[in-house]
Design a protein around this motif. Sequence first.
Motif, PDB file in Angstrom:
ATOM      1  N   UNK A 307      -2.422 -27.868  54.838  1.00 17.70           N
ATOM      2  CA  UNK A 307      -1.724 -26.678  55.337  1.00 17.70           C
ATOM      3  C   UNK A 307      -2.706 -25.585  55.759  1.00 17.70           C
ATOM      4  N   UNK A 308      -3.789 -25.400  55.009  1.00 19.85           N
ATOM      5  CA  UNK A 308      -4.738 -24.327  55.292  1.00 19.85           C
ATOM      6  C   UNK A 308      -5.939 -24.773  56.126  1.00 19.85           C
ATOM      7  N   UNK A 309      -5.916 -26.025  56.592  1.00 21.95           N
ATOM      8  CA  UNK A 309      -6.998 -26.516  57.450  1.00 21.95           C
ATOM      9  C   UNK A 309      -6.656 -26.165  58.899  1.00 21.95           C
ATOM     10  N   UNK A 310      -7.559 -25.514  59.587  1.00 27.80           N
ATOM     11  CA  UNK A 310      -7.275 -25.086  60.959  1.00 27.80           C
ATOM     12  C   UNK A 310      -7.106 -26.293  61.879  1.00 27.80           C
ATOM     13  N   UNK A 311      -6.335 -26.155  62.969  1.00 29.02           N
ATOM     14  CA  UNK A 311      -6.165 -27.265  63.916  1.00 29.02           C
ATOM     15  C   UNK A 311      -7.499 -27.809  64.426  1.00 29.02           C
ATOM     16  N   UNK A 312      -8.484 -26.934  64.603  1.00 27.24           N
ATOM     17  CA  UNK A 312      -9.799 -27.366  65.086  1.00 27.24           C
ATOM     18  C   UNK A 312     -10.418 -28.381  64.128  1.00 27.24           C
ATOM     19  N   UNK A 313     -10.402 -28.092  62.832  1.00 27.35           N
ATOM     20  CA  UNK A 313     -11.003 -28.996  61.847  1.00 27.35           C
ATOM     21  C   UNK A 313     -10.086 -30.198  61.554  1.00 27.35           C
ATOM     22  N   UNK A 314      -8.786 -29.995  61.690  1.00 27.84           N
ATOM     23  CA  UNK A 314      -7.877 -31.139  61.556  1.00 27.84           C
ATOM     24  C   UNK A 314      -8.208 -32.196  62.618  1.00 27.84           C
ATOM     25  N   UNK A 315      -8.426 -31.745  63.836  1.00 31.56           N
ATOM     26  CA  UNK A 315      -8.715 -32.684  64.922  1.00 31.56           C
ATOM     27  C   UNK A 315     -10.048 -33.381  64.713  1.00 31.56           C
ATOM     28  N   UNK A 316     -11.047 -32.626  64.269  1.00 33.12           N
ATOM     29  CA  UNK A 316     -12.357 -33.237  64.023  1.00 33.12           C
ATOM     30  C   UNK A 316     -12.268 -34.271  62.899  1.00 33.12           C
ATOM     31  N   UNK A 317     -11.491 -33.963  61.868  1.00 35.27           N
ATOM     32  CA  UNK A 317     -11.345 -34.906  60.764  1.00 35.27           C
ATOM     33  C   UNK A 317     -10.564 -36.144  61.207  1.00 35.27           C
ATOM     34  N   UNK A 318      -9.512 -35.930  62.009  1.00 34.62           N
ATOM     35  CA  UNK A 318      -8.751 -37.080  62.513  1.00 34.62           C
ATOM     36  C   UNK A 318      -9.645 -37.986  63.356  1.00 34.62           C
ATOM     37  N   UNK A 319     -10.475 -37.399  64.206  1.00 36.77           N
ATOM     38  CA  UNK A 319     -11.379 -38.211  65.035  1.00 36.77           C
ATOM     39  C   UNK A 319     -12.350 -39.008  64.171  1.00 36.77           C
TER      40      UNK A 319
END
Length: 339
Positions: A307-319
């Motif tokens: 919930x508190x992870x920004x979309x930018x870091x969510x995308x990097x983690x998903x990649x």
Amino acid sequence: MRRARVTRALFALCLGCFIMIIYYFNSSLKPASESQADRSSGQKSRRSPLQTLYEGDQVESAVQAIHQGRRELLEEACRAYTRKRRVLIPEDLKHIIVDDQHGLLYCYVPKVACTNWKRVLMVLTGASGAQRDPLAIPANEAHVPGNLRMLSEFSTSQINQRLRSYLKFIFVREPFERLVSAYRNKFTRSYNTAFHKRYGTKIVRRHRVAPAPEALEKGNDVSFEEFVYYLVDPATQREEPFNEHWERVHSLCHPCLIHYDVVGKYETLEQDSRYVLQVAGVEDQVSFPASSKSTRTTGDMAAQFFHNISPFYQKRLYNLYRMDFLLFNYSMPTYLKFR
């Protein structure tokens, strides 16, 4: 002239008798030699798990179809997303446990019931001694190096022979649920001081602004956000490989280089575990322990951590974990905000 004919007749009769004697001894000795060869090679007459899976009667037709579908999806994903195949090296095989008695190869993945699978294999291989109940084996004992043999310990020819003829299986899990489970276990439990010292202090030093001296010393209060920053930081993997608890499954078990016959899933753990034991023909020798944990990490719990992870870091983690999502047919979580 008559004497010559009698001589030829006697010679033909003797030759015929000689041939019949040789034929008799060959036919009578052949089964014995074959059975001796079987005994000397140590082979059992029963079907191997691999033969049961691909040539025998279906263990459970509905479950069989599910696992065939998983194999096919994995093969398709490997063809679509893997550019070049390479040769396996011993380092690739350090997570594959060998059970020579039952013809099994299991690639263990931390945070995907690997403790219980190691316990089961200790019972099957005799590493547990007289103990036949997997749950009676202490968890820390299941992870002691040397209790179970790894495929990397064998010679090249022995490795190839086992890869060809043994049943190969793996258990996987939704990547972010596994990741949150690893974080909860290694960074929020007070008893995991070794992880706090080894990784927590490094994470605090690198990703926390103005850390307190106690945090720098103990590393026991790492937040999930800091853990994510650590994972996506390019310097992390340049420094050293990921710890096995958060390493990607495709990097631990190499499913595009090794053809896994059964891909079990954490979400259907009991059904898939029972299926493996049935195919192996050992369901009457050991049972996979039923899970009674009420604290297991779920999708809803993972959503709270993200919930508190920004979309930018969510995308990097998903990649970073994208291949595990693709290879094992997991959808992108709906709680991610970068969609």
